[in-house]
Design an enzyme around this catalytic site. Sequence first.
Site, PDB file in Angstrom:
ATOM      1  N   ARG A   1      53.603  35.340  52.719  1.00  0.00           N
ATOM      2  CA  ARG A   1      52.834  34.097  52.727  1.00  0.00           C
ATOM      3  C   ARG A   1      53.301  33.304  53.941  1.00  0.00           C
ATOM      4  O   ARG A   1      54.392  32.720  53.933  1.00  0.00           O
ATOM      5  CB  ARG A   1      53.066  33.306  51.434  1.00  0.00           C
ATOM      6  CG  ARG A   1      52.681  34.080  50.172  1.00  0.00           C
ATOM      7  CD  ARG A   1      52.880  33.213  48.946  1.00  0.00           C
ATOM      8  NE  ARG A   1      52.747  33.964  47.708  1.00  0.00           N
ATOM      9  CZ  ARG A   1      51.587  34.241  47.110  1.00  0.00           C
ATOM     10  NH1 ARG A   1      50.470  33.834  47.667  1.00  0.00           N
ATOM     11  NH2 ARG A   1      51.554  34.927  45.977  1.00  0.00           N
TER      12      ARG A   1
ATOM     13  N   ASP B   1      40.439  35.365  40.763  1.00  0.00           N
ATOM     14  CA  ASP B   1      39.946  33.993  40.895  1.00  0.00           C
ATOM     15  C   ASP B   1      39.104  33.748  42.139  1.00  0.00           C
ATOM     16  O   ASP B   1      39.012  32.615  42.622  1.00  0.00           O
ATOM     17  CB  ASP B   1      41.126  33.017  40.877  1.00  0.00           C
ATOM     18  CG  ASP B   1      42.135  33.288  41.994  1.00  0.00           C
ATOM     19  OD1 ASP B   1      42.013  34.324  42.685  1.00  0.00           O
ATOM     20  OD2 ASP B   1      43.057  32.471  42.167  1.00  0.00           O
TER      21      ASP B   1
ATOM     22  N   ARG C   1      48.034  30.401  38.144  1.00  0.00           N
ATOM     23  CA  ARG C   1      48.347  29.023  38.525  1.00  0.00           C
ATOM     24  C   ARG C   1      47.114  28.122  38.425  1.00  0.00           C
ATOM     25  O   ARG C   1      47.190  26.981  37.980  1.00  0.00           O
ATOM     26  CB  ARG C   1      48.916  28.991  39.954  1.00  0.00           C
ATOM     27  CG  ARG C   1      49.411  27.627  40.404  1.00  0.00           C
ATOM     28  CD  ARG C   1      50.024  27.681  41.794  1.00  0.00           C
ATOM     29  NE  ARG C   1      49.076  28.052  42.823  1.00  0.00           N
ATOM     30  CZ  ARG C   1      49.067  29.228  43.447  1.00  0.00           C
ATOM     31  NH1 ARG C   1      49.961  30.148  43.132  1.00  0.00           N
ATOM     32  NH2 ARG C   1      48.170  29.499  44.384  1.00  0.00           N
TER      33      ARG C   1
ATOM     34  N   ASP D   1      42.433  33.932  48.307  1.00  0.00           N
ATOM     35  CA  ASP D   1      41.742  32.881  49.037  1.00  0.00           C
ATOM     36  C   ASP D   1      42.547  32.355  50.216  1.00  0.00           C
ATOM     37  O   ASP D   1      41.981  32.053  51.276  1.00  0.00           O
ATOM     38  CB  ASP D   1      41.341  31.743  48.097  1.00  0.00           C
ATOM     39  CG  ASP D   1      42.534  31.082  47.415  1.00  0.00           C
ATOM     40  OD1 ASP D   1      43.620  31.689  47.389  1.00  0.00           O
ATOM     41  OD2 ASP D   1      42.370  29.961  46.904  1.00  0.00           O
TER      42      ASP D   1
ATOM     43  N   THR E   1      43.942  40.445  44.391  1.00  0.00           N
ATOM     44  CA  THR E   1      44.740  39.446  43.687  1.00  0.00           C
ATOM     45  C   THR E   1      44.639  39.687  42.193  1.00  0.00           C
ATOM     46  O   THR E   1      43.539  39.911  41.676  1.00  0.00           O
ATOM     47  CB  THR E   1      44.281  38.005  44.009  1.00  0.00           C
ATOM     48  OG1 THR E   1      44.865  37.094  43.077  1.00  0.00           O
ATOM     49  CG2 THR E   1      42.766  37.873  43.948  1.00  0.00           C
TER      50      THR E   1
ATOM     51  N   ASP F   1      44.882  37.582  39.918  1.00  0.00           N
ATOM     52  CA  ASP F   1      44.329  36.424  39.210  1.00  0.00           C
ATOM     53  C   ASP F   1      42.822  36.512  38.994  1.00  0.00           C
ATOM     54  O   ASP F   1      42.280  35.782  38.170  1.00  0.00           O
ATOM     55  CB  ASP F   1      44.640  35.135  39.966  1.00  0.00           C
ATOM     56  CG  ASP F   1      46.107  34.756  39.903  1.00  0.00           C
ATOM     57  OD1 ASP F   1      46.817  35.271  39.021  1.00  0.00           O
ATOM     58  OD2 ASP F   1      46.556  33.953  40.739  1.00  0.00           O
TER      59      ASP F   1
ATOM     60  N   GLY G   1      50.177  37.444  47.644  1.00  0.00           N
ATOM     61  CA  GLY G   1      50.839  38.209  46.595  1.00  0.00           C
ATOM     62  C   GLY G   1      50.321  39.639  46.552  1.00  0.00           C
ATOM     63  O   GLY G   1      49.127  39.877  46.678  1.00  0.00           O
TER      64      GLY G   1
END
Length: 323
Positions: A72, A130, A172, A103, A126, A128, A11
Amino acid sequence: MKKIGLLTSGGDAPGMNAAIRAITKTAMHFGIQVVGIRDGFEGLMEGRFINMKYTDVDNIIQRGGTILGSARSLEFKDKEKRKQALENVIEAGIEGLIVIGGDGSFRGAHVLAQEVNIPVIGIPGTIDNDLYGTEATIGYDTALNTIVAAVDKIRDTASSHKRIFFVEVMGRDSGFLALNSAIASGAESVLIPETITDIEAIANQIKSQNKGRRSSIIIVAEGDEEGGAMDIMRKIKPHLEDFELRTTILGHIQRGGSPSYFDRALATRSGIKAVELLLAGETEKMVGIKADEMITIDLIDAIEKNATPKVEREELLAKLLTK
């Protein structure tokens, strides 16, 4: 080292272009040619390479998205499909690779490093936030600001019509965006993947909070185990028959837009650090930031370790600024 490859994968995140700019200018300062790889690992397999020049990275630091494109690529998981990518790397004379992504992108980079024996450095890009080992990833700060600005606007309407809004944000597997945007926007509650959501308890909380109040905002991470904002509203509606409920799904507006100061600075520092690591002979490292210092993390740790500790719901709610 005379030639390095550069790709963005997964993304898109605001600040990726700032990193591309920093990598290209730093490498050229050291007399190294940067090969831009279009559309991530898909472009690597298909040989979509361009030799980057100073003019390619002029006036891009303020732009969202990625000028190299992203994708992706599930095909890259197939060993047979990767053979062409490996041949392209060798044929192009690429001696090191910098991957900007999350990741999933780093898993591809790790596999590539193992199979072709090429130094690989990862830059976390990213929204996120994360990835293990770093306090911030490129794009996270901008996405937070986008969410908070949107929630401020939603609250205007919520207050005008005495409504309860369930606002869905990205995340997510991680609740960083949801939790911190809830704190910054003064949301009344937040639902994230790291906690168990009790629909009845949330309904009771809304009832107690809305005595004499005109609105409530509940931030919902898309990865909550009870579902997204629409699912939550449907499940909670029987408990709140006297309330007017609405949902807003912010979607991909969270990814776009001009990067914030923080993301531009982080991306620039990360790009410089990544080139320096390649020149120092490092491989399979991720660039990160901690206490405003640039650090490195083993790529395998960034991939495999959990960035988000489990927290009890009571501990989470205690962090909210509103009651």
